[in-house]
Design an enzyme around this catalytic site. Structure first.
Site, PDB file in Angstrom:
ATOM      1  N   ASP A  64      -8.948   3.844  -2.277  1.00  0.00           N
ATOM      2  CA  ASP A  64      -9.880   4.367  -1.267  1.00  0.00           C
ATOM      3  C   ASP A  64     -11.138   4.960  -1.886  1.00  0.00           C
ATOM      4  O   ASP A  64     -11.286   6.176  -2.012  1.00  0.00           O
ATOM      5  CB  ASP A  64      -9.155   5.411  -0.418  1.00  0.00           C
ATOM      6  CG  ASP A  64      -7.997   4.785   0.347  1.00  0.00           C
ATOM      7  OD1 ASP A  64      -7.915   3.529   0.382  1.00  0.00           O
ATOM      8  OD2 ASP A  64      -7.173   5.519   0.894  1.00  0.00           O
TER       9      ASP A  64
ATOM     10  N   ASP B 290       0.842  -1.198   0.000  1.00  0.00           N
ATOM     11  CA  ASP B 290       0.000   0.000   0.000  1.00  0.00           C
ATOM     12  C   ASP B 290       0.879   1.252   0.000  1.00  0.00           C
ATOM     13  O   ASP B 290       2.100   1.177   0.183  1.00  0.00           O
ATOM     14  CB  ASP B 290      -0.905  -0.049   1.243  1.00  0.00           C
ATOM     15  CG  ASP B 290      -1.974   1.028   1.215  1.00  0.00           C
ATOM     16  OD1 ASP B 290      -2.329   1.501   0.124  1.00  0.00           O
ATOM     17  OD2 ASP B 290      -2.449   1.395   2.305  1.00  0.00           O
TER      18      ASP B 290
ATOM     19  N   GLU C 238       2.574   4.918  -4.117  1.00  0.00           N
ATOM     20  CA  GLU C 238       2.568   5.805  -5.306  1.00  0.00           C
ATOM     21  C   GLU C 238       3.913   6.515  -5.476  1.00  0.00           C
ATOM     22  O   GLU C 238       4.249   6.835  -6.623  1.00  0.00           O
ATOM     23  CB  GLU C 238       1.424   6.820  -5.180  1.00  0.00           C
ATOM     24  CG  GLU C 238       0.046   6.207  -5.249  1.00  0.00           C
ATOM     25  CD  GLU C 238      -0.310   5.368  -4.036  1.00  0.00           C
ATOM     26  OE1 GLU C 238       0.130   5.709  -2.918  1.00  0.00           O
ATOM     27  OE2 GLU C 238      -1.002   4.355  -4.201  1.00  0.00           O
TER      28      GLU C 238
HETATM   29  C1  GLC Z   1      -4.653   3.485   2.668  1.00  0.00           C
HETATM   30  C2  GLC Z   1      -5.204   2.244   1.967  1.00  0.00           C
HETATM   31  C3  GLC Z   1      -6.280   1.631   2.801  1.00  0.00           C
HETATM   32  C4  GLC Z   1      -5.721   1.314   4.185  1.00  0.00           C
HETATM   33  C5  GLC Z   1      -5.159   2.562   4.836  1.00  0.00           C
HETATM   34  C6  GLC Z   1      -4.459   2.265   6.159  1.00  0.00           C
HETATM   35  O1  GLC Z   1      -5.605   4.480   2.732  1.00  0.00           O
HETATM   36  O2  GLC Z   1      -5.668   2.560   0.693  1.00  0.00           O
HETATM   37  O3  GLC Z   1      -6.778   0.472   2.195  1.00  0.00           O
HETATM   38  O4  GLC Z   1      -6.737   0.796   4.985  1.00  0.00           O
HETATM   39  O5  GLC Z   1      -4.210   3.149   3.969  1.00  0.00           O
HETATM   40  O6  GLC Z   1      -3.427   1.383   5.994  1.00  0.00           O
END
Ligand code: GLC
Length: 739
Positions: free
Chosen positions: A463, A392, A395
């Site tokens: 998200d 995650d 980017e």
């Molecule tokens: C980012 C991710 C989400 C995750 C959050 C906390 O927003 O896209 O899926 O729950 O981080 O890790």
């Protein structure tokens, strides 16, 4: 203008300017100003191509086996069919009459800001024709057909609502497919810098622009859209078979912060009688968001905990962010600094902030960093027993403002590797999982990626919000990803941000079980979103759909097998299968799963019917013994808890028997649901987890259906066959004799 014949390519020179045209295969022409540019993505495809070169007034003409291309004195290209019908005609970049702005180069010279201060070095512009439709480009929202829309491919952590006019989201697939009446083609822009795509906003021309870097793109000839997609898969890669369990139902939340909370989820799923295959642990399982650590107070004896869940058939997937916490006492931080594995800026280690606060960023574009990261992943996986890793914030996200373009990742500037960051992180993570378990298929999920990342990872769309607008845009988003090469896709079911109302939850799971990646996930500040927190009716509907998901796993698995062979996507927009039906060109509120099932989910509140368009042929309601429907629009009822699904005439849909709730052990029985008409099914079977299939340990069945009369041809046998194959036709049930 001069030209020179090189080994495979032709070099055209006009003054200072050069252009290489290189026929890689009969379908693929590489167009480049620098033939020595080494791609990060493109696979070494090449087959002998016979072409002729002829000189004509104003330039040259190159005629290949399937299409031709003319080069004029400006080095502009015109692509045409063999009968000389134009496919694509490069023009100079003109002012936009609807929203005037200057040519970017001119704007740059005059100091004008163009699209957020960016001045793109190269722009290729083409005449826009009336019959053109534009598809692909990864995870952008908005219509499936992107004609008249503009986008910027720059991987962006975008926490606000993903509305139609959002220019950039998490992923960069610089590939688009152009569908025309006579033929379709694709363009892959092999450039990881920021790119801009304008699909005819001014109604006169369409263009793509590259901020910097090499001017290197690939023209991919169809003529059918399917051939374009397959050809692009041959260039950017296909996904190998995923572990079967990854097709099961997955539950997540930011966060199940300790072992008792996870156990509570597991218990509640059991009590609610809903299958649960995978639990995702979000950032709070760690010690202060330090990656590769587990909080010993919240998850004591973590590996036992993971092993115990595994005994119950539940796999654990843990999140993994790239940002390494700046903490001199944290061994990973020490190692990262000592090994030179992180980005630097003006001679110092570069620091920005993510969840752990101040953090440093691994230079995944460097091989040595990837090897180091893979080792870390392997150790983590071996010591904890987790089944997969969820990448995650890659980017990469940065809470203290954007990374300057000249932060250095090894020798490369941030701007040159930004869009590849998630790609390389996924590869390193994938390699780590393989290192930990060389016999098992790795499972990685990522938010950011690039064209070709399907070789290493699955994705979700980031998200989204718990609202109807986001549900409505989800099918189009998944279809655009699928067309761009990424088949293993899904949304956060129920929506990530916001509280999901029960009606929306019903409609989202009805759609979500048809997404290859089927996970409910929700943000920290929101109401719980697990199925059992909803009212009894919602829970019953949810249960019924998750059980249905388990029934269609063999069909999904067949489609993943097909993808691994042909590169065709699992989810398909209707136009892919019915390119000559103009109604299909713009449809994205209904889609095909493979070629045999058409799914038309309800995507609006307060609605219990919708119009469904059915393409050519006879379509049978999947769930009841209704009459066949013919091509055209049909008003169809779908009360809450119902989703409209149709099988194509002659279809054979492979199912597991009712009641399957876990995918660790394959059921001994296969059910073939068969529809009137003539059709066939290539059905694939293997152990679902190992790589033994690569050495022949699989079965391939060819089932054929002649109006309910089903026969089987075992094309390959390398694995124990089913004990029983039950055939269900509208008129009854029989057992299929494999001999
Ligand atoms: C980012 C991710 C989400 C995750 C959050 C906390 O927003 O896209 O899926 O729950 O981080 O890790």
């Amino acid at each position: 203008m001069e030209y020179q014949l090189l080994n495979n390519a032709i070099l055209f020179k006009e003054g200072e300017r050069v252009l290489y045209l290189d026929f890689l295969t009969p379908n693929i022409l590489r167009v480049s100003t620098d033939i020595s540019h080494a791609s990060d993505i493109v696979l070494p495809v090449r087959s002998p191509v016979k072409f002729t070169l002829s000189q004509e007034e104003g330039g040259y003409r190159l005629t290949g086996p399937l299409f031709q291309v003319q080069v004029d004195l400006n080095l502009f290209l015109r692509f045409a069919q063999l009968n000389d019908e134009t496919l694509l005609e490069e023009t100079s970049y003109e002012e936009n009459p609807r929203k005037p702005h200057l040519h970017d180069d001119l704007a740059a010279k005059e100091g004008h800001a163009v699209e957020g201060q960016d001045c793109y070095e190269h722009t290729h512009a083409y005449l826009l024709h009336e019959d053109e439709h534009f598809y692909g480009l990864g995870d952008h929202v908005g219509p499936l057909d992107k004609r008249e829309y503009r986008y910027i491919n720059y991987n962006t952590d975008y926490p606000q609502a993903h509305e139609d006019d959002v220019l950039s989201l998490y992923k960069d697939f610089p590939f688009f497919l152009v569908k025309r009446l006579q033929a379709s083609f694709g363009i892959y822009v092999d450039n990881p810098y920021k790119t801009r795509f304008d699909f005819g906003a001014d109604q006169r021309q369409f263009s793509f622009s590259e901020l910097k870097g090499s001017d290197d793109y690939y023209f991919l000839y169809g003529p059918s859209p399917k051939e374009v997609v397959s050809t692009f898969a041959s260039l950017s890669g296909k996904m190998s078979l995923p572990p079967r369990w990854s097709l099961g139902y997955q539950q997540s939340r930011w966060s199940y912060a300790d072992a008792p909370s996870v156990m509570n989820v597991v218990k509640s799923f059991k009590a609610a009688d809903i299958p649960l295959e995978v639990v995702h642990l979000d950032i709070d399982y760690m010690e202060g968001y330090r990656i590769f650590t587990v909080s010993s107070s919240r998850f004591p004896a973590f590996s036992d905990f993971v092993a115990n869940l595994r005994k119950e058939g539940i796999k654990v997937v843990t999140i993994l962010d790239p940002g390494i916490k700046v903490d001199p006492d944290y061994s990973l931080y020490q190692e990262a600094i000592k090994g030179g594995y992180v980005a630097t800026y003006q001679g110092e280690v570069y620091v920005n902030a993510v969840w752990p606060g101040d953090s440093v960023y691994p230079s995944f574009n460097e091989e040595k960093t990837r090897a180091w990261w893979a080792d870390k992943c392997a150790t983590f996986v071996k010591t904890t027993g987790v089944a997969g890793l969820w990448c995650d914030m890659n980017e990469p996200a940065s809470f203290k403002g954007p990374l300057p373009s000249d932060v250095l990742f090894g020798k490369e500037k941030h701007e040159a590797v930004h869009n590849l960051y998630g790609h390389w992180m996924s590869k390193a993570t994938h390699d780590g999982l393989l290192k930990a378990n060389p016999e098992l298929r790795p499972f990685v999920i990522t938010r950011a990626c690039f064209s070709g990342s399907q070789r290493y990872t699955t994705v979700w769309t980031g998200d989204n919000q718990s609202n109807w607008a986001d549900l409505r845009l989800s099918p189009g988003q998944l279809l655009s990803l699928a067309l761009s090469g990424m088949s293993f896709v899904g949304t956060d079911i129920g929506g990530f941000g916001g509280d999901c109302p029960s009606e929306l939850m019903n409609r989202w799971i009805e759609f979500g079980v048809f997404s290859p990646f089927c996970r409910n996930h929700c943000a920290v500040a929101n109401f719980y979103q697990e199925p059992y927190v909803f009212d009894a009716k919602t829970l019953a509907n949810y249960r019924q759909w998750v059980y249905f998901r388990y029934r269609i796993v063999p069909y999904f698995y067949d489609l993943f097998y097909e993808h691994s062979q042909s590169g065709l996507p699992v989810l398909r927009p209707l136009f892919l299968e019915y390119p000559s039906d103009p109604v299909c060109d713009t449809l994205s509120d209904e889609f095909l799963l493979g070629s045999s099932l058409l799914v038309a989910p309800i995507l609006d509140p307060g609605v219990s019917a919708r119009s469904v368009y059915l393409p050519q042929g006879h379509w049978y309601p999947f769930f009841n013994k209704g009459e066949a429907l013919l091509s055209g629009y049909h008003l169809q009822n779908a009360a809450l808890g119902e989703c409209l699904v149709y099988a194509k005439e002659g279809a054979i849909i492979p199912l597991y028997p009712t009641g399957v709730k876990n995918l660790d052990n394959e059921p001994k029985e296969l059910v073939l649901k068969v529809f009137p008409g003539t059709g066939s099914l290539l059905h694939y079977q293997d152990d679902g987890t190992s790589l033994a299939y690569q050495k022949g340990a699989y079965n391939l069945y060819l089932f054929t259906n002649h109006d309910g009369l089903v026969s089987c041809n075992l094309l390959h046998q390398g694995y124990p066959t089913y004990e029983r194959i039950r055939v269900i036709t509208p008129s009854g049930e029989t057992l299929l004799n494999l001999n």
